[in-house]
Design a protein around this motif. Structure first.
Motif, PDB file in Angstrom:
ATOM      1  N   GLN A 141     -11.608  10.813  11.823  1.00 41.60           N
ATOM      2  CA  GLN A 141     -12.284  10.054  12.877  1.00 41.60           C
ATOM      3  C   GLN A 141     -13.164   8.941  12.317  1.00 41.60           C
ATOM      4  N   ASN A 142     -13.445   8.979  11.028  1.00 43.42           N
ATOM      5  CA  ASN A 142     -14.358   8.022  10.396  1.00 43.42           C
ATOM      6  C   ASN A 142     -13.634   6.698  10.153  1.00 43.42           C
ATOM      7  N   LYS A 143     -14.115   5.643  10.815  1.00 46.89           N
ATOM      8  CA  LYS A 143     -13.474   4.331  10.731  1.00 46.89           C
ATOM      9  C   LYS A 143     -13.480   3.788   9.303  1.00 46.89           C
ATOM     10  N   GLU A 144     -14.583   3.973   8.571  1.00 50.17           N
ATOM     11  CA  GLU A 144     -14.669   3.454   7.214  1.00 50.17           C
ATOM     12  C   GLU A 144     -13.647   4.131   6.294  1.00 50.17           C
ATOM     13  N   VAL A 145     -13.465   5.414   6.476  1.00 47.91           N
ATOM     14  CA  VAL A 145     -12.487   6.140   5.658  1.00 47.91           C
ATOM     15  C   VAL A 145     -11.080   5.621   5.967  1.00 47.91           C
ATOM     16  N   LEU A 146     -10.796   5.422   7.251  1.00 43.87           N
ATOM     17  CA  LEU A 146      -9.482   4.908   7.637  1.00 43.87           C
ATOM     18  C   LEU A 146      -9.259   3.494   7.104  1.00 43.87           C
ATOM     19  N   GLU A 147     -10.290   2.655   7.141  1.00 44.68           N
ATOM     20  CA  GLU A 147     -10.171   1.298   6.595  1.00 44.68           C
ATOM     21  C   GLU A 147      -9.920   1.341   5.089  1.00 44.68           C
ATOM     22  N   ALA A 148     -10.599   2.253   4.398  1.00 46.23           N
ATOM     23  CA  ALA A 148     -10.393   2.393   2.950  1.00 46.23           C
ATOM     24  C   ALA A 148      -8.973   2.870   2.656  1.00 46.23           C
ATOM     25  N   LEU A 149      -8.477   3.815   3.429  1.00 46.81           N
ATOM     26  CA  LEU A 149      -7.102   4.287   3.251  1.00 46.81           C
ATOM     27  C   LEU A 149      -6.103   3.172   3.527  1.00 46.81           C
ATOM     28  N   ASP A 150      -6.385   2.382   4.551  1.00 48.93           N
ATOM     29  CA  ASP A 150      -5.502   1.263   4.885  1.00 48.93           C
ATOM     30  C   ASP A 150      -5.466   0.254   3.742  1.00 48.93           C
ATOM     31  N   LYS A 151      -6.627  -0.044   3.182  1.00 52.25           N
ATOM     32  CA  LYS A 151      -6.695  -0.978   2.059  1.00 52.25           C
ATOM     33  C   LYS A 151      -5.952  -0.427   0.844  1.00 52.25           C
ATOM     34  N   LEU A 152      -6.122   0.853   0.570  1.00 54.14           N
ATOM     35  CA  LEU A 152      -5.438   1.496  -0.551  1.00 54.14           C
ATOM     36  C   LEU A 152      -3.921   1.466  -0.349  1.00 54.14           C
ATOM     37  N   ALA A 153      -3.473   1.822   0.850  1.00 59.48           N
ATOM     38  CA  ALA A 153      -2.033   1.837   1.135  1.00 59.48           C
ATOM     39  C   ALA A 153      -1.445   0.433   1.062  1.00 59.48           C
TER      40      ALA A 153
END
Length: 80
Positions: free
Chosen positions: A19-31
């Motif tokens: 649910q954490n937007k920052e974590v999802l953004e970091a995962l998106d950047k990594l992917a």
């Protein structure tokens, strides 16, 4: 290859719970950074031969329409 699919599906399941937007953004950047801009696909000799045969068929007019192919497929399936 099954282990790659299993790992990918496990990651997808975990990502869906985040649910954490920052974590999802970091995962998106990594992917996004791990996906090559252009990826060259290596064809087998059999695949290359099939493509060459397809090109010859096109050059020699050995073609049928999508509708005709659909009709043939239905006839084949009904014959089973």
């Amino acid at each position: 290859m099954a282990t790659v699919d299993k790992l990918r599906n496990g990651l997808i399941d975990k990502i869906l719970t985040i649910q954490n937007k920052e974590v999802l953004e970091a995962l998106d950047k990594l992917a996004s950074s791990s996906v090559p801009e252009s990826q060259t696909v290596q064809l087998s000799e059999e695949q290359k031969k099939m493509l060459e045969m397809s090109e010859e068929d096109i050059k020699n007019g050995r073609l049928i329409s999508q509708d005709e192919m659909h009709k043939r497929n239905l006839e084949w399936l009904n014959a089973m």
